[in-house]
Each structure stands twice: as structure tokens, then as C-alpha cells.
Design a protein around this motif. Structure first.
Motif, mmCIF file in Angstrom:
data_model
loop_
_atom_site.group_PDB
_atom_site.id
_atom_site.type_symbol
_atom_site.label_atom_id
_atom_site.label_comp_id
_atom_site.label_asym_id
_atom_site.label_seq_id
_atom_site.Cartn_x
_atom_site.Cartn_y
_atom_site.Cartn_z
ATOM 1 N N ILE A 91 45.953 64.077 38.047
ATOM 2 C CA ILE A 91 46.256 64.909 39.215
ATOM 3 C C ILE A 91 45.731 64.229 40.472
ATOM 4 O O ILE A 91 44.560 63.856 40.552
ATOM 5 C CB ILE A 91 45.615 66.303 39.097
ATOM 6 N N VAL A 92 46.607 64.087 41.451
ATOM 7 C CA VAL A 92 46.200 63.711 42.800
ATOM 8 C C VAL A 92 46.349 64.969 43.650
ATOM 9 O O VAL A 92 47.458 65.460 43.868
ATOM 10 C CB VAL A 92 47.049 62.557 43.363
ATOM 11 N N LEU A 93 45.225 65.499 44.079
ATOM 12 C CA LEU A 93 45.206 66.732 44.859
ATOM 13 C C LEU A 93 45.028 66.370 46.323
ATOM 14 O O LEU A 93 43.974 65.883 46.727
ATOM 15 C CB LEU A 93 44.072 67.637 44.389
ATOM 16 N N GLY A 94 46.075 66.588 47.113
ATOM 17 C CA GLY A 94 46.017 66.148 48.498
ATOM 18 C C GLY A 94 45.915 64.639 48.543
ATOM 19 O O GLY A 94 46.811 63.927 48.100
ATOM 20 N N ASP A 95 44.798 64.138 49.026
ATOM 21 C CA ASP A 95 44.578 62.693 49.113
ATOM 22 C C ASP A 95 43.449 62.236 48.203
ATOM 23 O O ASP A 95 42.787 61.238 48.470
ATOM 24 C CB ASP A 95 44.258 62.304 50.565
ATOM 25 N N GLU A 96 43.237 62.971 47.113
ATOM 26 C CA GLU A 96 42.109 62.654 46.240
ATOM 27 C C GLU A 96 42.517 62.750 44.776
ATOM 28 O O GLU A 96 43.159 63.714 44.355
ATOM 29 C CB GLU A 96 40.955 63.615 46.529
ATOM 30 N N TYR A 97 42.140 61.748 44.016
ATOM 31 C CA TYR A 97 42.317 61.790 42.568
ATOM 32 C C TYR A 97 41.169 62.605 41.984
ATOM 33 O O TYR A 97 40.005 62.334 42.258
ATOM 34 C CB TYR A 97 42.321 60.370 42.006
ATOM 35 N N ILE A 98 41.475 63.647 41.191
ATOM 36 C CA ILE A 98 40.438 64.525 40.659
ATOM 37 C C ILE A 98 40.327 64.361 39.150
ATOM 38 O O ILE A 98 41.233 63.857 38.488
ATOM 39 C CB ILE A 98 40.709 66.001 41.016
ATOM 40 N N GLU A 99 39.207 64.810 38.613
ATOM 41 C CA GLU A 99 38.952 64.648 37.183
ATOM 42 C C GLU A 99 39.714 65.662 36.338
ATOM 43 O O GLU A 99 40.034 65.384 35.184
ATOM 44 C CB GLU A 99 37.452 64.770 36.903
ATOM 45 N N LYS A 100 39.963 66.846 36.878
ATOM 46 C CA LYS A 100 40.689 67.858 36.115
ATOM 47 C C LYS A 100 42.078 67.348 35.761
ATOM 48 O O LYS A 100 42.666 66.542 36.477
ATOM 49 C CB LYS A 100 40.790 69.153 36.918
#
Length: 605
Positions: A91-100
Motif C-alpha cells: 500500500i502506498v498511502l498518499g505519498d508514503e509506503y506503509i507497512e499495513k
């Protein structure tokens, strides 16, 4: 016998001849022919062709050097996104790759419910105990069973989706994004090789630029870092962070990496077009025309209702009274009451509304609140019986005072209970208010969501120091009160916020270097000070009169007094923040002068 040397010494001429013959022999040798080296030829040809290509493509010779000084090693993209299986999706949330994580099941994308609640829509509630996923609107509860594609609602409606609505995996609940989109405004875009999705729920202005020359997007900033992919001339990228020679960017297919700053052109600001497919429903509310002046009435039994007459005789400007009447009586959700219809009638005749307090402090020892709230059937029973009591008594509102929500695991069941209670109150025209400690101490009650669904939020602006505090201190210093209100106002409209003030303080008694406290009501604190020979003076920092002294029996005391001066200071801060009103804990503890100070606040606006 002497041996003679018989070797003939050569003459000078013979030496010259000998030298001449030697040169003649060397000169007569044939030089070896140099062999053709194909490897050298190929390298030279590559360099020439590369230079021609660079010139023809409009690049400079630096690009040719790039072939030999920059790493061309391809990054392992599955490792880059930590892909762990064929159904695993980053998942890329906005401009950030997240761990979830997300999942790709049967062609449908599912996302961890925690990601949805924290970033897209907080109103989804998962009850592991019931095996259900719920969503609430201002007037409806929609329910689906985990692992199924059908849903029902509290109005008798039902429906069927073309996909399973939610699934469990890895001890996590995943919800279909296409189901979430039916109740939320956000965008998602899916990519393969490897599987990852872009989630966008905010539409803030962002910095973008265009790739000026073909270049590599790298995992880290530096020429030796692995290459994620090629970026072609003319592609747009989002600029995330700028360094001396490198820039962190996000590509159109949601890879985040680094490129050289000199490969960018045309930097600019762009605001994305927001998604508005879902029309947010309106949460209507009951709003009083005047500032609220609410007095809490501390009642421990039915006999306490008889104190109303005496207490009201000392008040001034009170327009809401909140008696402590309702409680959970049984583990099945049965609600008990010590309320009185005559009390309500008397309050109405005095021009006051009655908001019945429903608290969680009188539950029987055999059960706890969390034995009830996770279950839909028990929540429904509690709500139905509580509002039936409010209606039976003829009261005007319900004041929810659940103070045991002090762990994170209680947060979601509690806020779902609040949502469902708000639906019932809204449909019956009952004012719904909720008591909260300042978020300084309790961050688990989701005051932001409360502020959406409730009519009023009552802040308990006291207990800065309690009998369990390690050090003595005030019950409600002005700094504590201002900080608490400001934190709440970040999330809740001030027209919904009522700040409660204390009609009490604490006298701190020292014993063997330790302190414990005794509550002193506003109407008897002067007697306490006089009896113990304590004089007080104004402390600007706390906004209270402070005193310390030693009583006749040698006991050392410290006290921060709640009086009309400290009360006026708090009301001034409330007025500056344009709050909905004031509440008091509790009537019967105050002086008559306190009501004059409060009246100047409520009647002066």
C-alpha cells in the motif's frame, strides 16, 4: 712451473669487425606483424555508436559516462515492497509506503480495516465477538457478516454485492475497497509487477515536476543505488523531499525513490481533483438558542431527589440540570434507574431542561462494561432501555458518562455504542451529550467522532490532580483548562463544547514526606482555611489562590483554592473560545457568589 696464458688477445680491428657483424645480424631480422584484436575493436565501436546515439537523442556526453560510472543493477521490486505471496499487495498511502497490507482475492482488492478507519472512514466497526462488520449513518446501522457478500440494515433493507464484503486473514480483517467506496470519498489505483495500490484520501496541493531527460529512479540517493525503473523524458513525478543533488519523488505508478535534481524541469504546484462520488449525509443536531448553564446533581439513591428544592434555591441562571439516575443493572444490558418524574416536573416548572446522566460507576461486581459493548444485541438493549427511561420520566436529554474507557481495546466498542445511541436519540428528539476527560489524560474515547454524532460534548475540566497523584497540585489550573479546551477544539466545533468547572478543590496533607488529599467544597473552604490558620494569595501561573501552612496539631497543608476568582479566570478563557456553555460539578458545593460570576458569563453573550 709457470703456466702461460696462451689465449690470443683480439686486435682493435677485429673487435670493430665483430661489432659490425653483430649489427648486421640484428638489422637483418624481420619484425613480427601485430595481430588484429577484435575485443578492442568492439569496445571502440560501442563508444563511437554510444556517442552518436547520445548526440542524436539530444543528451550530453555525461549520459555516455553514466553507462560506466552509474549502477544499472535492477532492484528486487518484491523485496522493495516486501511482497510475501501472490495475494499480498503493498500500500502506498498518499505519498508514503506503509507497512499495513492489502490483499488481492478473486480479483478484488481488500485493505486492512485499521488502514480504512485511520485514513479513509472511521465509521466501520468490526465485532469479532459477533462476527460482523457494521457501518452507521445518521439514521441507519448497516450490518454484514464476515465472509459473506450480503448486508442488512436497521430499517429492514438488505442487499447483495458481487464480491465478499470482508474477509479474515493473518489475524486481520480485510474489507473490500469497492464496498468502502460506497460510503467514502477516496481514490485507489492498482498496479502489478509487483502488486501494489495507491490510496488517496487527501487532496492537498502538491509539488510536481517533469523529467527533462531519461533517467533512473533509484532506491536511494546515489549513483550506485539499485534502479527501480527507468523514467522517460516527459513523465511527471511528485516531489517529496529535496537534497543537494538528489530529489525523493513518487512516479505515476506509485514507486517512491530518488533521481538526480538536474534531470528535472518545470517545477510547479498542483492541486488534485477531489473524489466526490459519495454524498456525505448530514448529522442533524439539537442546538439550544442560549448558552448552556448545566448543573450536575450528584444523587446516590432515590432519596437524593428530594434535595432538588434546596439546591435550586441557591442557583442563578441554571437552564439545564443533570441528575445521576441511570446505570447498567444486569450483565444482559438491563438498565436501572433512580429517577423521578416529579423531579423532572419541578425542574421544568423552574424553567430548566433535564438531561439524565447515564453512568458506568454503579455496575454490579459480576460484570464490566466491556462484557456488554462488543455485542450488538446487548448494545441495542442498553440503548432501548435507557431511552425508554428518559421518555418515561419526561426528561429532555441523555448525558452519557462512561468513564472506564481507559484502554485502547475499549475504544472501538465504545464509539460504536455512541454512534448507535446517537441514532436513537436523533430519531426521538432527545438531546444527546457525552462527558469526557480532557484528551491530555484519555485519548481512547475518540472525541472527534463524538463531536460529529453528539449534540454536545461536556468536558470535565478538573481532576488535574487527584488523591492518587504523586505530587500535590491544583484540581484545575488555568493552564490545564486552556490546554484541554484547545486540544478538543482541534476536533470539535466550539458550538458543541461545554466546559465543566469544579465547585471543589483539594487540601493536601503531608505525612512522613508524602501527601494525601481531602476534598474541600467551595462553600466550606474558607472555614477550612480559617481553622487551620492558612492564608492564601493569588498565583498567576495556576490562576488560583494558593496557600500553605501548619495547623495547631502540627500538620502541614498545601491548597490551591477554587473560588470566584479562579472561576472567573476559567470563564474568561471559555468566552474567548466561544464555547457552547458551562457545566458545574456539582450543585450544592458552591457559594451564592459563584452563580453571579457564572451569570455574568452566560447572560453577557
Amino acid at each position: 712451473m709457470t703456466r702461460r696464458n696462451t689465449r690470443r688477445r683480439p686486435s682493435p680491428n677485429s673487435r670493430r669487425r665483430s661489432g659490425s657483424r653483430s649489427r648486421s645480424r640484428r638489422g637483418s631480422r624481420r619484425r613480427p606483424r601485430r595481430r588484429f584484436n577484435p575485443a578492442v575493436f568492439i569496445i571502440a565501436l560501442i563508444l563511437i555508436l554510444g556517442a552518436v546515439f547520445v548526440v542524436q537523442s539530444g543528451e550530453d556526453l555525461e549520459s555516455l559516462a553514466h553507462m560506466f560510472s552509474y549502477s544499472n543493477k535492477k532492484a528486487d521490486l518484491k523485496a522493495y515492497f516486501d511482497i510475501k505471496g501472490k495475494d499480498d499487495v503493498a500500500i502506498v498511502l498518499g505519498d508514503e509506503y506503509i507497512e499495513k497490507r492489502a490483499k488481492l482475492w478473486d480479483g478484488e482488492y481488500y485493505v486492512d480495516l485499521e488502514v480504512i478507519r485511520n485514513n479513509i472512514n472511521p465509521k466501520f466497526y468490526y465485532s469479532k465477538e459477533d462476527g460482523t462488520l457494521k457501518y452507521t449513518t445518521p439514521d441507519t446501522i448497516i450490518t454484514s457478516n464476515i465472509g459473506e457478500n450480503t448486508w442488512t440494515d436497521s430499517k429492514g433493507g438488505s442487499g447483495e454485492e458481487k464480491f465478499v464484503i470482508s474477509k479474515e486473514g493473518d489475524d486481520t480483517l480485510y474489507v473490500a475497497l469497492d464496498y468502502v467506496k460506497q460510503y467514502s470519498n477516496f481514490a485507489y489505483e492498482a498496479f502489478t509487477e509487483p502488486n501494489h495500490i495507491q490510496l488517496t484520501a487527501k487532496w492537498d496541493e502538491e509539488a510536481v515536476a517533469t523529467i527533462a531527460r531519461k533517467t533512473d529512479l533509484r532506491v536511494k540517493g546515489g549513483p550506485k543505488s539499485d534502479v527501480i525503473r527507468k523514467l522517460n523524458k516527459g513523465e511527471d513525478v511528485v516531489l517529496l523531499e529535496e537534497f543537494e543533488n538528489w530529489v525523493k519523488v513518487k512516479s505515476a505508478d506509485s514507486f517512491i525513490g530518488y533521481i538526480e535534481k538536474k534531470k528535472l524541469k518545470d517545477p510547479r504546484k498542483v492541486t488534485p481533483d477531489p473524489v466526490t462520488d459519495y454524498q456525505e449525509p448530514e448529522y442533524t443536531r439539537i442546538k439550544k438558542d442560549q448558552l448552556i448553564n448545566l448543573g450536575f446533581h450528584c444523587i446516590g439513591s432515590e432519596a437524593g431527589n428530594a434535595t432538588l428544592t434546596d439546591y435550586l434555591a441557591n442557583t442563578k441562571g441554571l437552564n439545564v440540570i443533570a441528575p445521576q439516575w441511570l446505570y447498567i443493572a444486569e450483565a444482559d444490558g438491563t438498565v436501572g434507574s433512580i429517577g423521578s418524574a416529579d423531579y423532572v416536573k419541578q425542574a421544568h416548572e423552574a424553567g430548566m431542561d433535564v438531561w439524565v446522566v447515564f453512568d458506568d460507576m454503579r455496575n454490579k461486581e459480576g460484570f464490566k462494561l466491556m462484557d456488554l459493548l462488543p455485542y450488538a444485541e446487548k448494545r441495542a438493549k442498553i440503548i432501548k432501555e435507557a431511552l425508554a427511561q428518559v421518555t418515561l420520566l419526561g426528561a429532555d436529554g441523555l448525558n452519557l458518562d462512561f468513564e472506564s474507557i481507559i484502554q485502547e481495546e475499549k475504544s472501538q466498542p465504545f464509539i460504536e455504542f455512541v454512534r448507535e445511541m446517537s441514532i436513537a436519540c436523533r430519531s426521538q428528539g432527545i438531546v444527546f451529550s457525552i462527558d469526557n476527560y480532557y484528551p491530555i489524560y484519555n485519548k481512547f474515547m475518540n472525541i472527534k467522532e463524538q463531536g460529529i454524532v453528539a449534540d454536545y460534548i461536556v468536558l470535565m475540566g478538573y481532576d488535574e490532580h487527584t488523591d492518587g497523584s504523586a505530587e500535590p497540585g491544583p484540581v484545575a489550573s488555568i493552564g490545564f483548562v486552556e490546554q484541554g479546551m484547545d486540544l478538543v477544539l482541534q476536533d470539535v466545533d466550539p458550538s458543541k463544547v461545554i466546559n465543566a468547572v469544579p465547585f471543589y478543590c483539594r487540601a493536601w496533607k503531608e505525612s512522613d514526606g508524602k501527601y494525601n488529599s481531602v476534598v474541600q467544597h467551595m462553600n466550606n473552604v474558607q472555614d477550612f482555611l480559617s481553622t487551620n490558620g492558612i492564608s492564601v494569595s493569588w498565583d498567576e501561573e495556576t490562576g488560583q489562590n494558593y496557600g500553605e501552612g501548619t495547623s495547631k496539631d502540627g500538620t502541614n497543608y498545601k491548597i490551591w483554592v477554587e473560588d470566584t476568582q479562579s472561576l472567573a479566570k476559567k470563564l474568561e478563557a471559555m468566552k474567548a473560545r466561544n464555547l457552547a456553555g458551562v457545566a458545574e460539578w456539582a450543585i450544592g458545593f458552591e457559594t451564592s457568589e459563584a452563580w453571579d460570576v457564572i451569570a455574568s458569563y452566560t447572560e453577557g453573550q
